[in-house]
Design a protein around this motif. Structure first.
Motif, PDB file in Angstrom:
ATOM      1  N   UNK A   1       0.850  -1.187   0.000  1.00 30.83           N
ATOM      2  CA  UNK A   1       0.000   0.000   0.000  1.00 30.83           C
ATOM      3  C   UNK A   1       0.887   1.239   0.000  1.00 30.83           C
ATOM      4  N   UNK A   2       1.020   1.887  -1.142  1.00 32.30           N
ATOM      5  CA  UNK A   2       1.899   3.060  -1.220  1.00 32.30           C
ATOM      6  C   UNK A   2       1.391   4.222  -0.380  1.00 32.30           C
ATOM      7  N   UNK A   3       0.163   4.151   0.072  1.00 29.31           N
ATOM      8  CA  UNK A   3      -0.407   5.219   0.879  1.00 29.31           C
ATOM      9  C   UNK A   3      -0.201   5.042   2.369  1.00 29.31           C
ATOM     10  N   UNK A   4       0.491   3.980   2.765  1.00 30.14           N
ATOM     11  CA  UNK A   4       0.687   3.757   4.205  1.00 30.14           C
ATOM     12  C   UNK A   4       1.617   4.835   4.761  1.00 30.14           C
TER      13      UNK A   4
ATOM     14  N   UNK B   1       6.343  14.576  11.926  1.00 32.17           N
ATOM     15  CA  UNK B   1       5.095  13.928  12.324  1.00 32.17           C
ATOM     16  C   UNK B   1       4.923  12.709  11.421  1.00 32.17           C
ATOM     17  N   UNK B   2       5.099  11.531  11.993  1.00 34.26           N
ATOM     18  CA  UNK B   2       5.118  10.319  11.172  1.00 34.26           C
ATOM     19  C   UNK B   2       3.760  10.002  10.558  1.00 34.26           C
ATOM     20  N   UNK B   3       2.684  10.589  11.078  1.00 36.23           N
ATOM     21  CA  UNK B   3       1.365  10.368  10.475  1.00 36.23           C
ATOM     22  C   UNK B   3       1.225  11.127   9.167  1.00 36.23           C
ATOM     23  N   UNK B   4       2.087  12.102   8.964  1.00 36.79           N
ATOM     24  CA  UNK B   4       1.987  12.962   7.787  1.00 36.79           C
ATOM     25  C   UNK B   4       3.029  12.654   6.729  1.00 36.79           C
ATOM     26  N   UNK B   5       3.772  11.574   6.907  1.00 40.24           N
ATOM     27  CA  UNK B   5       4.804  11.216   5.944  1.00 40.24           C
ATOM     28  C   UNK B   5       4.515   9.814   5.411  1.00 40.24           C
ATOM     29  N   UNK B   6       4.466   9.687   4.105  1.00 45.83           N
ATOM     30  CA  UNK B   6       4.299   8.362   3.520  1.00 45.83           C
ATOM     31  C   UNK B   6       5.543   7.534   3.832  1.00 45.83           C
ATOM     32  N   UNK B   7       5.336   6.270   4.137  1.00 47.25           N
ATOM     33  CA  UNK B   7       6.462   5.394   4.474  1.00 47.25           C
ATOM     34  C   UNK B   7       7.477   5.349   3.340  1.00 47.25           C
ATOM     35  N   UNK B   8       7.032   5.384   2.097  1.00 44.60           N
ATOM     36  CA  UNK B   8       7.974   5.311   0.980  1.00 44.60           C
ATOM     37  C   UNK B   8       8.896   6.534   0.935  1.00 44.60           C
ATOM     38  N   UNK B   9       8.459   7.637   1.508  1.00 44.78           N
ATOM     39  CA  UNK B   9       9.314   8.834   1.561  1.00 44.78           C
ATOM     40  C   UNK B   9      10.469   8.657   2.547  1.00 44.78           C
TER      41      UNK B   9
ATOM     42  N   UNK C   1       3.938   6.318  10.279  1.00 46.12           N
ATOM     43  CA  UNK C   1       3.363   5.953  11.575  1.00 46.12           C
ATOM     44  C   UNK C   1       2.775   4.543  11.533  1.00 46.12           C
ATOM     45  N   UNK C   2       1.937   4.268  10.555  1.00 43.60           N
ATOM     46  CA  UNK C   2       1.294   2.953  10.492  1.00 43.60           C
ATOM     47  C   UNK C   2       2.314   1.847  10.211  1.00 43.60           C
ATOM     48  N   UNK C   3       3.323   2.132   9.392  1.00 51.04           N
ATOM     49  CA  UNK C   3       4.364   1.133   9.145  1.00 51.04           C
ATOM     50  C   UNK C   3       5.129   0.833  10.435  1.00 51.04           C
ATOM     51  N   UNK C   4       5.525   1.889  11.150  1.00 51.13           N
ATOM     52  CA  UNK C   4       6.281   1.691  12.384  1.00 51.13           C
ATOM     53  C   UNK C   4       5.478   0.886  13.396  1.00 51.13           C
ATOM     54  N   UNK C   5       4.217   1.231  13.566  1.00 49.26           N
ATOM     55  CA  UNK C   5       3.381   0.495  14.538  1.00 49.26           C
ATOM     56  C   UNK C   5       3.176  -0.954  14.080  1.00 49.26           C
TER      57      UNK C   5
END
Length: 151
Positions: free
Chosen positions: A18-21, A57-65, A24-28
């Motif tokens: 999911x490129x939109x993850x 703010x990890x909720x505002x950064x896409x994991x791929x970034x 924050x969600x990846x880390x959790x």
């Protein structure tokens, strides 16, 4: 897609379907439970982590970034986090703890940036880290004492 992120000084590879993850969600998902999910809109600061030494703010950064970057969570600075918590607790600023990890990471970011430290600059720097329990004065006193000792 595979991405590589150095988390708390360990190189990690993740498969991202999911490129939109969010980061924050990846880390959790990967077990970094100190990173809290609060507002999920980038306004409360509880999801703060360091990206290449700067608070984000990890909720505002896409994991791929975060691919190819270094991420630090409270798990990676646990000894320093304990020291910060002791200063805040000594001033009577201990509360429920939900905002604590994000606050600690913001304090670490402040230290990393080597800015001029005074009461107003600290308040301004930490303004994005909200505490829902009660006031900030005791926390602020503890943070100032910690930062003075760290000079």
């Amino acid at each position: 897609m595979k991405i590589n992120i150095k988390i708390n000084n360990l190189n990690k590879t993740f498969n991202i379907d999911n490129y939109g993850i969010s980061l924050l969600d990846l880390l959790r998902r990967e077990g970094y439970k100190s990173v809290k999910k609060g507002c999920d809109t980038g306004t409360c600061g509880v999801c703060t982590v360091l990206l290449d030494g700067k608070p984000i703010l990890s909720c505002s950064l896409l994991a791929i970034k975060a691919n190819g970057h270094e991420v630090t969570t409270v798990e990676g600075v646990s000894e320093e986090a304990k020291i910060i918590a002791e200063y805040i607790t000594a001033e009577g600023g201990d509360q429920c703890g939900f905002c604590g990890p994000g606050l600690v990471m913001a304090i670490m970011g402040l230290k990393n940036e080597n800015l001029e430290i005074n009461s107003e600059s600290v308040k301004e720097y930490l303004a994005g880290n909200l505490c829902r329990c009660s006031g900030y004065e005791a926390q602020h006193r503890g943070i100032m004492k910690y930062l003075e000792v760290e000079k």
